[in-house]
Design an enzyme around this catalytic site. Structure first.
Site, PDB file in Angstrom:
ATOM      1  N   ASP A 203       0.858  -1.182   0.000  1.00  0.00           N
ATOM      2  CA  ASP A 203       0.000   0.000   0.000  1.00  0.00           C
ATOM      3  C   ASP A 203       0.900   1.239   0.000  1.00  0.00           C
ATOM      4  O   ASP A 203       1.870   1.305   0.743  1.00  0.00           O
ATOM      5  CB  ASP A 203      -0.911   0.001   1.233  1.00  0.00           C
ATOM      6  CG  ASP A 203      -1.916  -1.153   1.204  1.00  0.00           C
ATOM      7  OD1 ASP A 203      -2.142  -1.732   0.128  1.00  0.00           O
ATOM      8  OD2 ASP A 203      -2.472  -1.471   2.278  1.00  0.00           O
ATOM      9  N   HIS A 258       1.182  -7.894   0.195  1.00  0.00           N
ATOM     10  CA  HIS A 258       0.042  -8.743   0.539  1.00  0.00           C
ATOM     11  C   HIS A 258      -0.838  -8.963  -0.674  1.00  0.00           C
ATOM     12  O   HIS A 258      -0.682  -8.270  -1.691  1.00  0.00           O
ATOM     13  CB  HIS A 258      -0.749  -8.122   1.708  1.00  0.00           C
ATOM     14  CG  HIS A 258      -1.195  -6.701   1.466  1.00  0.00           C
ATOM     15  ND1 HIS A 258      -0.320  -5.623   1.482  1.00  0.00           N
ATOM     16  CD2 HIS A 258      -2.407  -6.173   1.169  1.00  0.00           C
ATOM     17  CE1 HIS A 258      -0.990  -4.511   1.224  1.00  0.00           C
ATOM     18  NE2 HIS A 258      -2.257  -4.819   1.022  1.00  0.00           N
ATOM     19  N   ARG A 268     -16.162 -12.729   0.704  1.00  0.00           N
ATOM     20  CA  ARG A 268     -15.353 -11.983   1.671  1.00  0.00           C
ATOM     21  C   ARG A 268     -15.682 -10.505   1.497  1.00  0.00           C
ATOM     22  O   ARG A 268     -15.763 -10.010   0.364  1.00  0.00           O
ATOM     23  CB  ARG A 268     -13.876 -12.240   1.366  1.00  0.00           C
ATOM     24  CG  ARG A 268     -12.916 -11.430   2.196  1.00  0.00           C
ATOM     25  CD  ARG A 268     -11.466 -11.746   1.791  1.00  0.00           C
ATOM     26  NE  ARG A 268     -10.566 -10.760   2.344  1.00  0.00           N
ATOM     27  CZ  ARG A 268     -10.023 -10.830   3.540  1.00  0.00           C
ATOM     28  NH1 ARG A 268     -10.274 -11.863   4.335  1.00  0.00           N
ATOM     29  NH2 ARG A 268      -9.222  -9.875   3.968  1.00  0.00           N
TER      30      ARG A 268
HETATM   31  C1  LIG Z   1      -3.021  -0.660  -9.937  1.00  0.00           C
HETATM   32  C2  LIG Z   1      -3.245   0.281  -9.048  1.00  0.00           C
HETATM   33  C3  LIG Z   1      -4.427   0.303  -8.122  1.00  0.00           C
HETATM   34  C4  LIG Z   1      -3.965   1.267  -7.036  1.00  0.00           C
HETATM   35  C5  LIG Z   1      -3.279   2.320  -7.894  1.00  0.00           C
HETATM   36  C6  LIG Z   1      -2.365   1.441  -8.744  1.00  0.00           C
HETATM   37  O1  LIG Z   1      -1.898   2.064  -9.930  1.00  0.00           O
HETATM   38  C7  LIG Z   1      -1.170   1.013  -7.865  1.00  0.00           C
HETATM   39  C8  LIG Z   1      -1.530   1.036  -6.352  1.00  0.00           C
HETATM   40  C9  LIG Z   1      -2.961   0.527  -6.097  1.00  0.00           C
HETATM   41  C10 LIG Z   1      -3.434   0.807  -4.674  1.00  0.00           C
HETATM   42  C11 LIG Z   1      -3.157  -0.336  -3.656  1.00  0.00           C
HETATM   43  C12 LIG Z   1      -3.647   0.093  -2.285  1.00  0.00           C
HETATM   44  C13 LIG Z   1      -5.046   0.725  -2.320  1.00  0.00           C
HETATM   45  O2  LIG Z   1      -6.013  -0.324  -2.525  1.00  0.00           O
HETATM   46  C14 LIG Z   1      -5.165   1.758  -3.475  1.00  0.00           C
HETATM   47  C15 LIG Z   1      -6.483   2.531  -3.384  1.00  0.00           C
HETATM   48  C16 LIG Z   1      -3.982   2.670  -3.457  1.00  0.00           C
HETATM   49  O3  LIG Z   1      -3.881   3.759  -2.963  1.00  0.00           O
HETATM   50  O4  LIG Z   1      -2.954   2.084  -4.173  1.00  0.00           O
HETATM   51  C17 LIG Z   1      -4.919   1.033  -4.805  1.00  0.00           C
HETATM   52  C18 LIG Z   1      -5.044   1.844  -6.110  1.00  0.00           C
HETATM   53  C19 LIG Z   1      -6.435   1.721  -6.740  1.00  0.00           C
HETATM   54  O5  LIG Z   1      -7.126   0.687  -6.562  1.00  0.00           O
HETATM   55  O6  LIG Z   1      -6.826   2.650  -7.448  1.00  0.00           O
HETATM   56  O1  LIG Z   2      -9.432  -7.006   0.840  1.00  0.00           O
HETATM   57  C1  LIG Z   2      -8.440  -7.188   1.530  1.00  0.00           C
HETATM   58  O2  LIG Z   2      -8.439  -7.921   2.516  1.00  0.00           O
HETATM   59  C2  LIG Z   2      -7.136  -6.494   1.167  1.00  0.00           C
HETATM   60  C3  LIG Z   2      -7.284  -5.596  -0.020  1.00  0.00           C
HETATM   61  C4  LIG Z   2      -6.106  -4.706  -0.222  1.00  0.00           C
HETATM   62  O3  LIG Z   2      -4.994  -5.077   0.043  1.00  0.00           O
HETATM   63  C5  LIG Z   2      -6.329  -3.350  -0.752  1.00  0.00           C
HETATM   64  O4  LIG Z   2      -7.499  -3.004  -1.037  1.00  0.00           O
HETATM   65  O5  LIG Z   2      -5.335  -2.599  -0.873  1.00  0.00           O
HETATM   66 FE   LIG Z   3      -3.563  -3.450   0.059  1.00  0.00          FE
END
Ligand SMILES: C=C1C[C@]23C[C@@]1(O)CC[C@H]2[C@@]12CC[C@H](O)[C@@](C)(C(=O)O1)[C@H]2[C@@H]3C(=O)O
Ligand SMILES: O=C(O)CCC(=O)C(=O)O
Ligand SMILES: [Fe+2]
Length: 329
Positions: A203, A258, A268
């Site tokens: 994250d 993760h 879930r």
């Molecule tokens: C593939 C992607 C989804 C994400 C933005 C990204 O380009 C890379 C980081 C991804 C992530 C992972 C953690 C969180 O779920 C999230 C909201 C974040 O801040 O980074 C997601 C992004 C997303 O789902 O838009």
């Molecule tokens: O749904 C979950 O338990 C984890 C999902 C997750 O890692 C995310 O949304 O960044």
């Molecule tokens: Fe995550």
């Protein structure tokens, strides 16, 4: 859809307590030794479970039932809250760069004054109220944990991390994920399938606070690259160290890789608060943590710059690599 090969799911480890299968650190927030245990967990795993967290169970169950109501709506209704750009309802597609998973979700901005997505199902006021109560309580707990981290690291002021989330401009995000039970043709081991619900990643923010219903599927990556399944616990929270906290501690705390595998029988539902700093905040190792001429491992960047780069990356990418300092020889 992404599926793992059979050997890849067989190498997933299951929650046993031994040198080979370590237990996930458990922190009782009511105990005086918690600050040292939090630091140890952040150094070794970047991940831990918290109990006695002070978040009213009623807030959790109310939001879970609103989320279930939302995800039970016909797709055409849910799509009124989408597509996620980046906020809103999304289905299978994660981010903008081709990642997919066996998941549908609602991604919300928690910034003060900026409204949640305009469409929130059939009773948006009830949903919004459940979201506000839950997010406020979880944010308070996240700030307490960040203050314990500062205490455990023996750095001052103790709000050095938490002030970033408390700032009115804090760029924090909230996510509700729904992983439906997976289709019949997936391979199954201990109720978990080889179908990727949410692909491996770290994250980007400072801290993530995750709560799920009692369905398994979440796994964390250990130092040796194996995957450890996290037994679900609907009354506890799981804390992830994010990339920004790894940088602020100059790599002492590790952001945890993760992923979620779909479950064969049960759906879930997870809810995650991602605590981030203001967009203009400079992210760099804290001078108070750099002892004995320790060199910074990272170039300084603003959260805006990191986020812009993260949103251009694929889910599994190592997003910190672009910000690492090349060690002088
Ligand atoms: C593939 C992607 C989804 C994400 C933005 C990204 O380009 C890379 C980081 C991804 C992530 C992972 C953690 C969180 O779920 C999230 C909201 C974040 O801040 O980074 C997601 C992004 C997303 O789902 O838009
Ligand atoms: O749904 C979950 O338990 C984890 C999902 C997750 O890692 C995310 O949304 O960044
Ligand atoms: Fe995550």
């Amino acid at each position: 859809m992404v599926v793992l090969s059979k050997p890849a799911i067989e190498q997933c480890s299951y929650m046993k307590t031994s040198a080979l299968f370590p237990a996930i650190p458990l922190i009782d927030l009511s105990k005086p030794d918690s600050k040292l245990l939090v630091v140890k967990a952040c150094e070794e795993f970047g991940f831990f479970k918290v109990i006695n967290h002070g978040v009213p169970l009623e807030f959790i169950s109310r939001l879970e039932s609103e989320a279930i109501k939302f995800f039970s709506l016909p797709v055409s209704e849910k799509e009124k809250s989408g597509p996620p750009n980046p906020f809103g309802y999304g289905n299978k597609s994660i981010g903008l760069n081709g990642d997919v998973g066996w998941v549908e979700y609602l991604l919300l901005n928690t910034n003060q004054g900026s409204p949640f997505v305009s469409c929130l199902g059939k009773n948006p006021e009830k949903f919004r109220c459940a979201l506000n109560d839950y997010i406020s309580a979880v944010k308070k707990m996240a700030c307490e944990i960040l203050e314990l981290m500062a205490d455990g690291l023996k750095i001052q002021p103790r709000n050095v991390f938490s002030k970033l989330l408390k700032d009115e401009q804090s760029d924090s995000v909230f996510r509700l994920n729904h992983y439906p039970p997976c289709p019949e043709n997936a391979q199954v081991l201990n109720g978990i399938t080889n179908l990727i619900g949410f692909g491996e990643h770290t994250d980007p923010q400072i801290i993530s606070v995750l709560r799920s219903n009692n369905t398994s599927g979440l796994q964390i990556s250990l130092r040796d690259g194996s995957w450890l399944s996290v037994p679900p616990d609907q009354n506890s929270f799981f804390i992830n160290v994010g990339d920004s906290l790894q940088v602020l501690t100059n790599g002492r705390f590790k952001s945890v890789r993760h992923r979620v595998l779909a479950n064969s029988l049960k759906s879930r539902v997870s809810m995650i608060y991602f605590g981030g700093p203001p967009l203009s905040e400079k992210i760099a190792p804290l001078p108070s943590l750099m002892k004995n001429h320790e060199q910074s491992l990272y170039k300084e960047f603003t959260w805006f710059e990191y986020k812009r780069s993260a949103y251009r990356s694929r889910l599994a990418d190592n997003r910190l690599i672009n910000f690492e300092r090349i060690a002088a020889s």
